[in-house]
Design a protein around this motif. Structure first.
Motif, PDB file in Angstrom:
ATOM      1  N   GLU A 195       0.852  -1.190   0.000  1.00  0.00           N
ATOM      2  CA  GLU A 195       0.000   0.000   0.000  1.00  0.00           C
ATOM      3  C   GLU A 195       0.891   1.243   0.000  1.00  0.00           C
ATOM      4  N   SER A 232      -8.818   5.241   0.570  1.00  0.00           N
ATOM      5  CA  SER A 232      -7.662   4.338   0.627  1.00  0.00           C
ATOM      6  C   SER A 232      -8.096   2.889   0.765  1.00  0.00           C
ATOM      7  N   SER A 233      -9.080   2.641   1.622  1.00  0.00           N
ATOM      8  CA  SER A 233      -9.542   1.266   1.852  1.00  0.00           C
ATOM      9  C   SER A 233     -10.306   0.718   0.659  1.00  0.00           C
ATOM     10  N   GLU A 265      -9.623   7.826   4.414  1.00  0.00           N
ATOM     11  CA  GLU A 265      -9.540   6.428   4.810  1.00  0.00           C
ATOM     12  C   GLU A 265     -10.493   5.571   3.972  1.00  0.00           C
ATOM     13  N   TRP A 310     -10.863  -3.150  -1.349  1.00  0.00           N
ATOM     14  CA  TRP A 310     -12.177  -3.697  -1.695  1.00  0.00           C
ATOM     15  C   TRP A 310     -12.232  -4.004  -3.186  1.00  0.00           C
TER      16      TRP A 310
END
Length: 378
Positions: free
Chosen positions: A45, A359-360, A356, A364
């Motif tokens: 990441e 980014s997440s 966030e 997914w």
């Protein structure tokens, strides 16, 4: 599929934000045999490397787990050569992969030779090893200098200042920190840098990095225990060396479907590609733009394999998300074509929450890369 039919082999080089989703999405919606080549077995990441540099632990994300039962064959190793004439890729010292279609997704790295002494005396932030090295050096220094006032430089400086309250953090930038933001957002950023006690040396050009110092164009020598270079990105030379048509930055030149203008069996995605459009001759570096090329390339290849004409690549900028430590952030909304700032921006905790989610969402997307078409077994 009859026994006389031959599967198309697609090799994807690089399992970053663009390459990983391209491989998985293509395998799920075509009958192609898809191989994904990456230098290490885990997904990195990169948008969180500044957190690792501050000593924070990041989640382990094995590529095998992210690929699941997609049917993608993962090959762990470093690409050393591409033979475009023979349609072969060499991995490591002795492995050779044949392809019918190649997806070049080797991404970008921090500049390592922009000024003399950079490679010897500064730390960049391209991978987890860089982040670990910076974290180790930061833990035993008193003064750190971040060269570069763009989003990466801002995130590194604020993260380090928040995680190490006793550390003296300085930023050196050619222009004004936050100069690309709207006036209101820029003033907010200035206040946050002041809150962290970060010294900013603006309108200054670094011409040399020395052991224990940074030298500016006017001859000023700025002392520094640790120097972090966040001045820009570059791409690997592999595409140029292989003979692909590239621009002056080394990014692969493609048509409106991300297909190489010199080798139509090759597609380029992510930071590796120079795709022209209303935004100019190429997209900005980073997953906020490059990550959209991976799904598109998968769809385009699947369409052509099925005998359908693909639609041209379309993209518009939406926002730029910047962390300011773990408790505050800044999200600048931008015009879709040229990424110029709009008046609207988010700040504080809501911006942290917003970033966030963004980014997440990449993780997914890796797990749910798009329309899953049923696959008939041969």
């Amino acid at each position: 599929m009859t026994h006389s039919e031959k599967k198309t082999t697609v090799v994807v080089l690089g399992a970053g934000y663009a390459g990983l989703v391209a491989a998985k999405r293509l395998a799920r919606q075509s009958r192609a045999a898809v191989r994904l080549v990456n230098a290490e077995p885990d997904f990195v990441e990169r948008i969180r490397l500044h957190q690792a540099a501050a000593g924070q632990s990041l989640a382990e994300l094995p590529l095998a787990d992210l690929l699941g039962d997609s049917g993608v064959d993962l090959v762990v190793g470093t690409v050393t050569e591409i033979d475009l004439a023979a349609r072969l890729v060499r991995v490591g010292a002795d492995r050779v992969l044949r392809y019918d279609i190649l997806v070049y997704a080797l991404g970008s790295v921090s500049e390592a030779d922009a000024v003399p002494g950079l490679a010897e005396h500064a730390v960049t932030l391209s991978d987890r090893a860089d982040a670990a090295r910076l974290a180790e050096r930061t833990a035993r220094c008193r003064t750190i200098t971040v060269c570069g006032g763009g989003p990466t430089g801002v995130e590194v400086a604020t993260e380090l200042a928040e995680s190490h309250p006793g550390l003296s953090v300085r930023m050196i930038t050619k222009g004004r920190v936050g100069g690309w933001l709207s006036a209101r957002a820029s003033r907010y950023l200035d206040r946050q840098l002041d809150r962290f006690g970060i010294e900013v040396i603006g309108d200054a050009e670094v011409v040399r990095v020395e052991r224990g110092a940074v030298v500016l164009a006017d001859g000023t020598r700025v002392g520094s225990d640790v120097t972090v270079w966040c001045g820009g990105f570059t791409v690997p030379v592999l595409a140029r060396e292989a003979g692909l048509a590239v621009n002056e930055r080394g990014r692969v030149v493609v048509d409106e479907t991300l297909r190489s203008v010199s080798h139509p069996e090759v597609y380029a995605v992510g930071d590796a590609v120079a795709v022209a459009g209303p935004w100019g001759a190429e997209l900005s570096y980073g997953c906020r733009s490059g990550g959209f090329t991976g799904p598109y390339a998968a769809d385009t290849i699947a369409a052509r394999l099925a005998g359908r004409a693909p639609k041209p690549f379309r993209f518009r900028y939406v926002h730029q998300c910047i962390s300011l430590g773990r408790r505050r952030g800044l999200v600048q909304f931008v015009r879709g074509a040229d990424e110029s700032p709009l008046w609207m921006f988010l700040r504080g905790r809501i911006a942290t929450w917003y970033k966030e989610i963004v980014s997440s969402s990449a993780i997914w997307l890796f797990r749910h890369p798009g329309p899953y078409l049923s696959r008939r077994r041969s």
